[in-house]
Design a protein around this motif. Structure first.
Motif, PDB file in Angstrom:
ATOM      1  N   PRO A  11       0.692  -1.107   0.016  1.00  0.00           N
ATOM      2  CA  PRO A  11       0.004  -0.042  -0.125  1.00  0.00           C
ATOM      3  C   PRO A  11       0.922   1.325   0.115  1.00  0.00           C
ATOM      4  O   PRO A  11       2.076   1.305   0.424  1.00  0.00           O
ATOM      5  N   CYS A  12       0.276   2.328  -0.561  1.00  0.00           N
ATOM      6  CA  CYS A  12       1.117   3.615  -0.644  1.00  0.00           C
ATOM      7  C   CYS A  12       0.869   4.321   0.918  1.00  0.00           C
ATOM      8  O   CYS A  12      -0.025   4.040   1.369  1.00  0.00           O
ATOM      9  N   ASP A  13       2.091   4.920   1.255  1.00  0.00           N
ATOM     10  CA  ASP A  13       2.061   5.298   2.375  1.00  0.00           C
ATOM     11  C   ASP A  13       2.925   6.859   2.493  1.00  0.00           C
ATOM     12  O   ASP A  13       4.252   6.705   2.252  1.00  0.00           O
ATOM     13  N   VAL A  14       2.110   7.806   2.602  1.00  0.00           N
ATOM     14  CA  VAL A  14       2.965   9.127   2.521  1.00  0.00           C
ATOM     15  C   VAL A  14       2.805   9.850   3.958  1.00  0.00           C
ATOM     16  O   VAL A  14       1.839   9.891   4.756  1.00  0.00           O
ATOM     17  N   HIS A  15       4.225   9.899   4.458  1.00  0.00           N
ATOM     18  CA  HIS A  15       4.467  10.490   5.832  1.00  0.00           C
ATOM     19  C   HIS A  15       5.505  11.277   5.780  1.00  0.00           C
ATOM     20  O   HIS A  15       6.573  11.428   5.161  1.00  0.00           O
ATOM     21  N   LEU A  16       5.420  11.979   6.960  1.00  0.00           N
ATOM     22  CA  LEU A  16       6.544  12.992   7.095  1.00  0.00           C
ATOM     23  C   LEU A  16       7.561  12.490   8.185  1.00  0.00           C
ATOM     24  O   LEU A  16       7.300  11.926   9.306  1.00  0.00           O
ATOM     25  N   CYS A  17       8.955  12.035   7.883  1.00  0.00           N
ATOM     26  CA  CYS A  17      10.214  11.446   8.718  1.00  0.00           C
ATOM     27  C   CYS A  17      10.962  12.639   8.884  1.00  0.00           C
ATOM     28  O   CYS A  17      11.467  13.210   7.971  1.00  0.00           O
ATOM     29  N   VAL A  18      11.194  12.857  10.323  1.00  0.00           N
ATOM     30  CA  VAL A  18      11.925  14.232  10.719  1.00  0.00           C
ATOM     31  C   VAL A  18      12.950  13.522  11.761  1.00  0.00           C
ATOM     32  O   VAL A  18      12.852  12.957  12.597  1.00  0.00           O
ATOM     33  N   ASP A  19      14.230  13.951  11.358  1.00  0.00           N
ATOM     34  CA  ASP A  19      15.440  13.937  12.348  1.00  0.00           C
ATOM     35  C   ASP A  19      15.367  14.611  13.503  1.00  0.00           C
ATOM     36  O   ASP A  19      15.217  15.673  13.722  1.00  0.00           O
ATOM     37  N   ALA A  20      14.985  13.868  14.723  1.00  0.00           N
ATOM     38  CA  ALA A  20      14.568  14.695  15.904  1.00  0.00           C
ATOM     39  C   ALA A  20      15.774  15.564  16.481  1.00  0.00           C
ATOM     40  O   ALA A  20      15.551  16.340  17.333  1.00  0.00           O
ATOM     41  N   ASP A  21      17.119  15.288  16.095  1.00  0.00           N
ATOM     42  CA  ASP A  21      18.223  15.886  16.889  1.00  0.00           C
ATOM     43  C   ASP A  21      18.705  16.970  15.904  1.00  0.00           C
ATOM     44  O   ASP A  21      19.693  17.687  16.341  1.00  0.00           O
ATOM     45  N   SER A  22      18.048  17.221  14.771  1.00  0.00           N
ATOM     46  CA  SER A  22      18.408  18.271  13.709  1.00  0.00           C
ATOM     47  C   SER A  22      17.918  19.595  14.071  1.00  0.00           C
ATOM     48  O   SER A  22      16.814  19.806  13.991  1.00  0.00           O
ATOM     49  N   PRO A  23      18.877  20.614  14.560  1.00  0.00           N
ATOM     50  CA  PRO A  23      18.128  21.833  14.830  1.00  0.00           C
ATOM     51  C   PRO A  23      17.568  22.388  13.436  1.00  0.00           C
ATOM     52  O   PRO A  23      16.661  23.492  13.701  1.00  0.00           O
ATOM     53  N   GLU A  24      18.082  22.270  12.187  1.00  0.00           N
ATOM     54  CA  GLU A  24      17.505  22.679  10.992  1.00  0.00           C
ATOM     55  C   GLU A  24      16.100  22.395  10.872  1.00  0.00           C
ATOM     56  O   GLU A  24      15.222  22.839  10.029  1.00  0.00           O
ATOM     57  N   ARG A  25      15.671  21.263  11.574  1.00  0.00           N
ATOM     58  CA  ARG A  25      14.384  20.561  11.167  1.00  0.00           C
ATOM     59  C   ARG A  25      13.545  20.866  12.628  1.00  0.00           C
ATOM     60  O   ARG A  25      12.449  20.037  12.685  1.00  0.00           O
ATOM     61  N   SER A  26      13.854  21.659  13.511  1.00  0.00           N
ATOM     62  CA  SER A  26      13.095  21.618  14.690  1.00  0.00           C
ATOM     63  C   SER A  26      11.653  22.191  14.394  1.00  0.00           C
ATOM     64  O   SER A  26      10.732  21.542  15.088  1.00  0.00           O
ATOM     65  N   ALA A  27      11.429  22.852  13.466  1.00  0.00           N
ATOM     66  CA  ALA A  27       9.852  23.289  13.183  1.00  0.00           C
ATOM     67  C   ALA A  27       9.206  22.138  12.652  1.00  0.00           C
ATOM     68  O   ALA A  27       7.751  22.294  12.688  1.00  0.00           O
ATOM     69  N   LEU A  28       9.733  21.207  12.062  1.00  0.00           N
ATOM     70  CA  LEU A  28       9.049  20.014  11.667  1.00  0.00           C
ATOM     71  C   LEU A  28       8.491  18.801  12.695  1.00  0.00           C
ATOM     72  O   LEU A  28       7.702  17.965  12.323  1.00  0.00           O
ATOM     73  N   VAL A  29       9.276  18.911  13.844  1.00  0.00           N
ATOM     74  CA  VAL A  29       9.227  17.602  14.812  1.00  0.00           C
ATOM     75  C   VAL A  29       8.127  17.457  15.244  1.00  0.00           C
ATOM     76  O   VAL A  29       7.521  16.407  15.219  1.00  0.00           O
ATOM     77  N   ASP A  30       7.106  18.601  15.305  1.00  0.00           N
ATOM     78  CA  ASP A  30       5.922  18.582  16.134  1.00  0.00           C
ATOM     79  C   ASP A  30       4.927  17.740  15.175  1.00  0.00           C
ATOM     80  O   ASP A  30       3.740  17.624  15.323  1.00  0.00           O
ATOM     81  N   HIS A  31       5.027  17.882  13.820  1.00  0.00           N
ATOM     82  CA  HIS A  31       4.393  17.337  12.647  1.00  0.00           C
ATOM     83  C   HIS A  31       4.692  15.926  12.303  1.00  0.00           C
ATOM     84  O   HIS A  31       3.948  15.327  11.126  1.00  0.00           O
ATOM     85  N   ALA A  32       6.007  15.465  12.803  1.00  0.00           N
ATOM     86  CA  ALA A  32       6.292  14.391  12.087  1.00  0.00           C
ATOM     87  C   ALA A  32       5.391  12.882  12.423  1.00  0.00           C
ATOM     88  O   ALA A  32       4.784  13.020  13.501  1.00  0.00           O
ATOM     89  N   ASP A  33       5.315  12.100  11.451  1.00  0.00           N
ATOM     90  CA  ASP A  33       4.610  10.733  11.588  1.00  0.00           C
ATOM     91  C   ASP A  33       5.846   9.935  12.235  1.00  0.00           C
ATOM     92  O   ASP A  33       5.370   9.055  12.811  1.00  0.00           O
ATOM     93  N   VAL A  34       7.183  10.152  11.631  1.00  0.00           N
ATOM     94  CA  VAL A  34       8.267   9.293  12.111  1.00  0.00           C
ATOM     95  C   VAL A  34       9.326  10.046  12.647  1.00  0.00           C
ATOM     96  O   VAL A  34       9.590  11.131  11.784  1.00  0.00           O
ATOM     97  N   LEU A  35       9.714   9.821  13.794  1.00  0.00           N
ATOM     98  CA  LEU A  35      10.945  10.673  14.369  1.00  0.00           C
ATOM     99  C   LEU A  35      11.991   9.690  14.163  1.00  0.00           C
ATOM    100  O   LEU A  35      11.970   8.349  14.708  1.00  0.00           O
ATOM    101  N   VAL A  36      13.142  10.091  13.795  1.00  0.00           N
ATOM    102  CA  VAL A  36      14.426   9.402  13.892  1.00  0.00           C
ATOM    103  C   VAL A  36      15.476  10.078  14.630  1.00  0.00           C
ATOM    104  O   VAL A  36      15.391  11.562  14.647  1.00  0.00           O
ATOM    105  N   SER A  37      16.366   9.486  15.341  1.00  0.00           N
ATOM    106  CA  SER A  37      17.575   9.877  15.878  1.00  0.00           C
ATOM    107  C   SER A  37      18.683   9.144  15.226  1.00  0.00           C
ATOM    108  O   SER A  37      18.549   7.950  14.923  1.00  0.00           O
TER     109      SER A  37
END
Length: 147
Positions: free
Chosen positions: A11-37
């Motif tokens: 199945p198709c799965d569109v989601h937002l995956c964000v690096d939780a430790d990246s200061p450049e991505r901090s604005a996206l962390v609260d919207h992430a479906d998948v967080l990675v460290s």
């Protein structure tokens, strides 16, 4: 929006995956479906870090953290909020090369886990769960490079 890949399996799965430790991505962390460290931790602290990411971000479905045993720990939330755990097989430090038998071996202890592998494992677990499959039926994930 319809899936660009069409209907069928997988199945198709569109989601937002964000690096939780990246200061450049901090604005996206609260919207992430998948967080990675991308910071490898011993197995116990890796579990705690994944749990912390899920607890701190209630909209996140899966959190993936590499451990120092070259594996990845993924915490995944079910519909009730309970967290299940999925572990990856050993992640390779670099893609295998067909002409080198040694390259087929997993990276040794202390070898860095590739950033893309952690995100891939988290994304696979996310796709599994949103397609209606229970996380507890997914015992492990093994990223395999394309040939």
């Amino acid at each position: 929006m319809p899936c660009a890949h069409g209907n069928g399996s997988p199945p198709c799965d569109v989601h937002l995956c964000v690096d939780a430790d990246s200061p450049e991505r901090s604005a996206l962390v609260d919207h992430a479906d998948v967080l990675v460290s991308h910071v490898p931790l011993p197995p116990g602290p890796a579990h705690r870090r994944a749990r912390e990411l899920l607890d701190d971000h209630p909209g996140c479905l899966a959190a993936a953290v590499p451990d120092t045993a070259t594996r990845c720990v993924v915490g995944v939330r079910d519909a009730t909020g309970a967290v299940s755990w999925v572990h990856s097989e050993p992640l390779r430090a670099e893609p295998p090369r067909p002409q080198s038998p040694r390259a087929q071996e997993p990276a040794g202890p202390g070898a860095p886990v590739p950033a893309h592998a952690v995100a891939l494992v988290g994304s696979v677990v996310h796709a599994w769960v949103v397609s209606g499959r229970p996380a507890r039926t997914l015992r492990s994930v093994a990223p395999v490079p394309r040939r």
